[in-house]
Design an enzyme around this catalytic site. Structure first.
Site, PDB file in Angstrom:
ATOM      1  N   ASP A  74       0.823  -1.211   0.000  1.00 28.54           N
ATOM      2  CA  ASP A  74       0.000   0.000   0.000  1.00 28.54           C
ATOM      3  C   ASP A  74       0.856   1.259   0.000  1.00 28.54           C
ATOM      4  OD1 ASP A  74       0.975  -0.346   2.577  1.00 28.54           O
ATOM      5  OD2 ASP A  74      -0.984  -0.620   3.509  1.00 28.54           O
ATOM      6  N   ASN A 143      -7.587  -2.070  14.521  1.00 25.00           N
ATOM      7  CA  ASN A 143      -8.973  -2.391  14.165  1.00 25.00           C
ATOM      8  C   ASN A 143      -9.056  -3.609  13.249  1.00 25.00           C
ATOM      9  OD1 ASN A 143      -7.989  -1.375  11.812  1.00 25.00           O
ATOM     10  ND2 ASN A 143      -9.513   0.242  11.555  1.00 25.00           N
ATOM     11  N   HIS A 145      -7.283  -4.106  10.488  1.00 20.94           N
ATOM     12  CA  HIS A 145      -7.022  -3.918   9.059  1.00 20.94           C
ATOM     13  C   HIS A 145      -5.740  -4.629   8.633  1.00 20.94           C
ATOM     14  CE1 HIS A 145      -4.784   0.073   9.995  1.00 20.94           C
ATOM     15  NE2 HIS A 145      -3.895  -0.676   9.398  1.00 20.94           N
ATOM     16  N   GLU A 150      -9.678  -1.580   5.480  1.00 21.15           N
ATOM     17  CA  GLU A 150     -10.341  -1.274   6.743  1.00 21.15           C
ATOM     18  C   GLU A 150     -11.553  -2.189   6.930  1.00 21.15           C
ATOM     19  OE1 GLU A 150      -8.863   0.591   8.716  1.00 21.15           O
ATOM     20  OE2 GLU A 150      -8.081   2.421   7.800  1.00 21.15           O
TER      21      GLU A 150
HETATM   22  C1  GLP Z   1      -0.444   0.669   8.514  1.00 23.53           C
HETATM   23  C2  GLP Z   1      -0.148  -0.219   7.315  1.00 23.53           C
HETATM   24  C3  GLP Z   1      -0.355  -1.685   7.614  1.00 23.53           C
HETATM   25  C4  GLP Z   1       0.276  -2.042   8.941  1.00 23.53           C
HETATM   26  C5  GLP Z   1      -0.375  -1.256  10.040  1.00 23.53           C
HETATM   27  C6  GLP Z   1       0.163  -1.572  11.427  1.00 23.53           C
HETATM   28  O1  GLP Z   1      -1.741   1.157   8.564  1.00 23.53           O
HETATM   29  N1  GLP Z   1      -0.902   0.144   6.169  1.00 23.53           N
HETATM   30  O2  GLP Z   1       0.180  -2.467   6.556  1.00 23.53           O
HETATM   31  O3  GLP Z   1       0.143  -3.417   9.173  1.00 23.53           O
HETATM   32  O4  GLP Z   1      -0.176   0.124   9.771  1.00 23.53           O
HETATM   33  O5  GLP Z   1       1.340  -0.871  11.634  1.00 23.53           O
HETATM   34  P1  GLP Z   1       2.309  -1.021  12.860  1.00 23.53           P
HETATM   35  O6  GLP Z   1       3.182  -2.168  12.538  1.00 23.53           O
HETATM   36  O7  GLP Z   1       3.068   0.282  12.899  1.00 23.53           O
HETATM   37  O8  GLP Z   1       1.476  -1.230  14.066  1.00 23.53           O
END
Ligand code: GLP
Length: 250
Positions: A74, A143, A145, A150
């Site tokens: 993404d 949440n 995702h 989402e």
């Molecule tokens: C972002 C990314 C996800 C990731 C998530 C959790 O929103 N788009 O791919 O898994 O954050 O991130 P973190 O590892 O910083 O908790």
């Protein structure tokens, strides 16, 4: 009698550092056995130590990433690749430059594309023309995702532009000067795109992910809970530290 397929497999490591090493070893051994593999990559705080270990293995243990083709999950809409909070920038800094990837082989969605819908279709085509993703690394949001899918995202969804949930904007604001600077939209692989990877490795650490992990693994498998899609995958592994696993089985 058919043996039910139990997926995902869950590995609870002794610490977050051990979890990162475990995941890095999975990725490194996949690269060593198939140097031209197609690797799906993730951003966020969670994979940083995984990437650090891959860099170490590249420098000290002959890990050759130069023939790997990568596809990131993404990107924020509207951030140029030189923006320090863009995911392209993140990948350059945390992995690609230091682990010897060939930049022509690395793909991160372009959040600046003039026609984002058209670009999203091209990204899907690029993945399938490459032969499809062999191994996809994933994190998880609070949440539930995955990538930027989402809650409410269809299990069959493909790469597309999405609106970020307020909770995601708040969680990711720690990387920006203020919440107002966090883009409201992103381009993301869909859940359907992710499920086509031949193997999926989801990593989560810390107590703040415990509820999302319990829902993903033990909750209903439906769009309210994007990470529960892994229950539909025959070759998924979830790597946790003890706090992230603390609500399993309760
Ligand atoms: C972002 C990314 C996800 C990731 C998530 C959790 O929103 N788009 O791919 O898994 O954050 O991130 P973190 O590892 O910083 O908790």
């Amino acid at each position: 009698m058919n043996t039910p397929m139990i997926s995902p497999n869950v590995v609870v490591c002794d610490s977050s550092a051990d979890a990162a090493r475990y995941v890095a070893d999975l990725l490194a051994s996949a690269i060593r056995s198939q140097p031209e593999m197609i690797l799906g990559l993730a951003t966020g705080g969670t994979p940083v130590d995984v990437y650090r270990e891959l860099i170490r293995q590249h420098r000290e243990a002959d890990l050759d990433c130069s023939r790997v083709t990568s596809f990131n999950l993404d990107e924020y809409v509207g951030l140029p690749s030189a923006h320090p909070q863009s995911y392209r920038y993140f990948m350059q800094q945390h992995l690609f430059k230091e682990a010897g990837f060939s930049s022509a082989n690395t793909h991160v969605p372009d959040g600046m594309a003039a026609d984002l819908d058209q670009y999203a279709k091209q990204y899907e085509q690029l993945i399938s023309q490459s032969g499809g993703i062999d191994l996809q690394l994933l994190g998880i949001g609070h949440n539930g995702h995955i990538a930027f899918n989402e809650p409410g995202s269809a299990m069959e969804s493909r790469t597309r532009v999405v609106e970020l949930a307020e909770e995601t904007i708040n969680a990711n604001s720690r990387f920006f000067e203020s919440t107002d600077e966090v883009p409201r939209r992103a381009i993301t692989m869909g859940i359907g795109t992710i499920l086509e990877a031949r193997k999926i490795v989801l990593m989560a650490t810390g107590e703040s992910k415990a509820a999302a992990i319990a829902d993903a693994l033990e909750g209903v498998c439906d769009p309210s809970n994007p990470a529960s899609a892994l229950q539909r995958h025959a070759n998924a592994v979830v790597v946790l530290d003890p706090p992230a696993a603390s609500r399993l089985g309760s």
